[in-house]
Design a protein around this motif. Structure first.
Motif, PDB file in Angstrom:
ATOM      1  N   GLY A 148       0.773  -1.235   0.000  1.00 14.14           N
ATOM      2  CA  GLY A 148       0.000   0.000   0.000  1.00 14.14           C
ATOM      3  C   GLY A 148       0.797   1.274   0.000  1.00 14.14           C
ATOM      4  O   GLY A 148       0.269   2.338   0.336  1.00 14.14           O
ATOM      5  N   ASP A 149       2.073   1.219  -0.420  1.00 14.81           N
ATOM      6  CA  ASP A 149       2.905   2.416  -0.415  1.00 14.81           C
ATOM      7  C   ASP A 149       3.092   3.011  -1.798  1.00 14.81           C
ATOM      8  O   ASP A 149       3.875   3.953  -1.982  1.00 14.81           O
ATOM      9  N   GLY A 150       2.385   2.475  -2.799  1.00 17.96           N
ATOM     10  CA  GLY A 150       2.494   2.988  -4.151  1.00 17.96           C
ATOM     11  C   GLY A 150       3.620   2.405  -4.967  1.00 17.96           C
ATOM     12  O   GLY A 150       3.777   2.748  -6.140  1.00 17.96           O
ATOM     13  N   ARG A 151       4.419   1.519  -4.384  1.00 21.44           N
ATOM     14  CA  ARG A 151       5.509   0.860  -5.104  1.00 21.44           C
ATOM     15  C   ARG A 151       5.135  -0.592  -5.386  1.00 21.44           C
ATOM     16  O   ARG A 151       4.434  -1.234  -4.607  1.00 21.44           O
ATOM     17  N   ALA A 152       5.636  -1.114  -6.495  1.00 22.32           N
ATOM     18  CA  ALA A 152       5.409  -2.516  -6.821  1.00 22.32           C
ATOM     19  C   ALA A 152       6.250  -3.408  -5.917  1.00 22.32           C
ATOM     20  O   ALA A 152       7.440  -3.159  -5.701  1.00 22.32           O
ATOM     21  N   ASP A 153       5.622  -4.438  -5.358  1.00 20.38           N
ATOM     22  CA  ASP A 153       6.302  -5.438  -4.545  1.00 20.38           C
ATOM     23  C   ASP A 153       6.363  -6.751  -5.319  1.00 20.38           C
ATOM     24  O   ASP A 153       5.675  -6.940  -6.326  1.00 20.38           O
ATOM     25  N   LEU A 154       7.185  -7.681  -4.845  1.00 22.08           N
ATOM     26  CA  LEU A 154       7.245  -9.033  -5.389  1.00 22.08           C
ATOM     27  C   LEU A 154       6.712 -10.003  -4.353  1.00 22.08           C
ATOM     28  O   LEU A 154       7.068  -9.910  -3.173  1.00 22.08           O
ATOM     29  N   VAL A 155       5.860 -10.923  -4.772  1.00 22.97           N
ATOM     30  CA  VAL A 155       5.335 -11.962  -3.884  1.00 22.97           C
ATOM     31  C   VAL A 155       5.682 -13.305  -4.502  1.00 22.97           C
ATOM     32  O   VAL A 155       5.261 -13.606  -5.630  1.00 22.97           O
ATOM     33  N   ALA A 156       6.450 -14.108  -3.772  1.00 29.27           N
ATOM     34  CA  ALA A 156       6.935 -15.387  -4.281  1.00 29.27           C
ATOM     35  C   ALA A 156       6.352 -16.530  -3.462  1.00 29.27           C
ATOM     36  O   ALA A 156       6.064 -16.385  -2.271  1.00 29.27           O
ATOM     37  N   GLY A 157       6.173 -17.680  -4.112  1.00 26.67           N
ATOM     38  CA  GLY A 157       5.664 -18.868  -3.447  1.00 26.67           C
ATOM     39  C   GLY A 157       6.661 -20.007  -3.528  1.00 26.67           C
ATOM     40  O   GLY A 157       7.331 -20.187  -4.544  1.00 26.67           O
ATOM     41  N   ASP A 158       6.755 -20.800  -2.444  1.00 29.58           N
ATOM     42  CA  ASP A 158       7.700 -21.908  -2.346  1.00 29.58           C
ATOM     43  C   ASP A 158       7.000 -23.202  -2.760  1.00 29.58           C
ATOM     44  O   ASP A 158       5.993 -23.580  -2.159  1.00 29.58           O
TER      45      ASP A 158
END
Length: 464
Positions: free
Chosen positions: A99-109
């Motif tokens: 929610g900070d306006g920047r793109a994040d990465l979400v990874a799954g194991d």
């Protein structure tokens, strides 16, 4: 169809290219290889990771790392590698979950039951935070979207071992709430997942592919889900599929790879009904849907896991598809390779949808640039649509082509991935100059389309 905000793997594009669109017989799409880039990977997606309006390549691999290849004016930069603190990364998604306006990465194991969030920061990504899903879990797919209805992008994942659908709800301040798990009776080995508003109620539904079954968790008011529904799809595991309005009736349909074919299921009266099987090159294991030849009709893209070829199936007037050309980034002499992902998006900001694919044997990703010539045909499309200002920040005014305002029309905006992000009905009003609200759109290049009966006008818009 109601539209909600969501992020999902960019390999699933559905949209249109800017330029003159053909309304007659299907025009042949054209792609040219534009280079290969080193990246150890088992999954490929696209997303604007640094906020410059360009699509970057993001990959992940069994070593537990992700690579980010930033887009530039002359191609992509060498990969920057980030640790996920996972044993093995089998899937990754790009979107703002903090929610900070920047793109994040979400990874799954895919070997252990963990999710990892890498927060976007100036110049890259920060230290990952891990979230435990469960013992004996394997995360097969991660998609991002507001499934709780609070305006924040949540994390949705599929667990291949337990069969669970996992929801990690985003909270104010950048954190996450308690994980919720859901099961769909009759659905086992869930792999692919998509978020879409199937029933046009304004809420995102979770659509999951498993063993010969597509399962749907319908979103409800307050963030919960209604009674699950299942649909039998072919005779194979639905490891990968696309949702797109293939027959342009306003409902999302299912496109899934089969044995030497692409299977199409149309959503009609709340049920997915088998419509047809279309021959495809070799043994496709990934499909995508996008208008790659700019004629206003969705096309299908497939890969061949043996020859590395990417095939095109071009949409026809009145429905149906015909085989188009095939393309590759790698000579056949290098031996067979397996594409595990197929990403579609406008990587060079020219208004045409390009292809990014992976070669796991050579540890490379390759780019195919769309060079299709979108020539006009009689009565097809006007290029007289003007947008002011352009570039724009908060709003843009449309100047419609002469005579176009005399008929009710639909205004649609698609992002660089071909995803529709805005839609609006325009009443018949000769001389009207409607205003397009850009609130909430990330900086980048978009395609604006106005459709009035059989007439359409398109134009590119840059949002700053």
């Amino acid at each position: 169809m109601s539209l909600s905000t969501y992020w999902e793997p960019a390999r699933k594009g559905l949209g249109f290219a800017a330029g003159l669109m053909l309304l007659g017989a299907a025009a042949q799409a054209q792609f040219v290889p534009a280079g290969t880039y080193a990246s150890v990977h088992n999954y490929v997606t696209l997303g604007d990771t640094n906020g410059d309006g360009r699509l970057d390549i993001v990959t992940c691999n069994s070593l537990g790392t992700v690579d980010v290849l930033l887009s530039g004016s002359s191609g992509f930069a060498p990969a920057t590698t980030y640790t996920t603190q996972l044993s093995s990364c089998g899937t990754v998604a790009v979107g703002d979950v903090t929610g900070d306006g920047r793109a994040d990465l979400v990874a799954g194991d895919f070997t252990e039951g963990w999710l990892a969030v890498l927060p976007g920061q100036a110049g890259g990504f920060g230290t990952p935070t891990r979230y435990f899903v469960g013992n004996s879990s394997r995360i097969a797919t991660v998609v991002l979207g507001d499934v709780t209805g609070d305006g924040r992008a949540d994390i949705v994942a599929t667990d291949y071992i337990t069969g669970n659908i996992v929801v990690l709800p985003a909270q104010a301040g950048g954190g996450f709430g308690t994980i919720s798990t859901y099961t769909i009776a009759g659905l086992t080995r869930p792999i692919g997942a998509r978020l879409a508003d199937l029933n046009a109620d304004g809420r995102l539904d979770i659509v999951v592919g498993g063993s010969q079954v597509i399962g749907v968790l319908p979103g409800q008011a307050g963030g919960g889900f209604g009674t699950p529904r299942t649909y039998m799809i072919g005779t194979n595991d639905v490891a990968d599929f696309a949702l797109a309005d293939v027959n342009q009736d306003g409902s999302l349909d299912i496109v899934a790879p089969g044995l030497g074919s692409v299977q199409l299921y149309l959503l009609q009266a709340g049920q997915f009904l088998a419509y047809g099987y279309y021959p495809a090159n070799g043994l496709p294991n990934v499909t995508a849907v996008a208008d790659v030849n700019g004629d206003g009709r969705p096309d299908m893209l497939t890969n061949d896991s043996g020859t590395r070829d990417i095939g095109t199936l071009l949409g026809q007037p009145g429905g149906g598809f015909v085989n188009g050309n095939s393309y590759t980034n790698w000579p056949r002499a290098t031996g067979s390779a397996s594409y595990k992902s197929l990403a579609v998006g406008d990587v060079n900001a020219d208004g045409k949808l390009d292809i990014v694919s992976g070669n796991m044997l050579s540890n490379e990703v390759g780019v195919l640039l769309n060079t299709s010539v979108l020539a006009a045909r009689p009565g097809a499309v006007s290029q007289d649509l003007a947008l002011f200002p352009n570039p724009a920040r908060h709003a843009a005014t449309l100047h419609l082509p002469a005579g176009m305002g005399a008929q009710a029309a639909t205004l649609t905006v698609a992002d660089a991935l071909g995803r529709v992000v805005r839609t609006r009905a325009l009443p018949a009003a000769p001389g009207c100059q409607p205003t397009l609200d850009l609130t909430g759109l990330r900086p980048g290049v978009y395609t604006v389309r106005v459709q009035a009966g059989a007439r359409a006008a398109v134009q590119r818009l840059t949002v700053e």
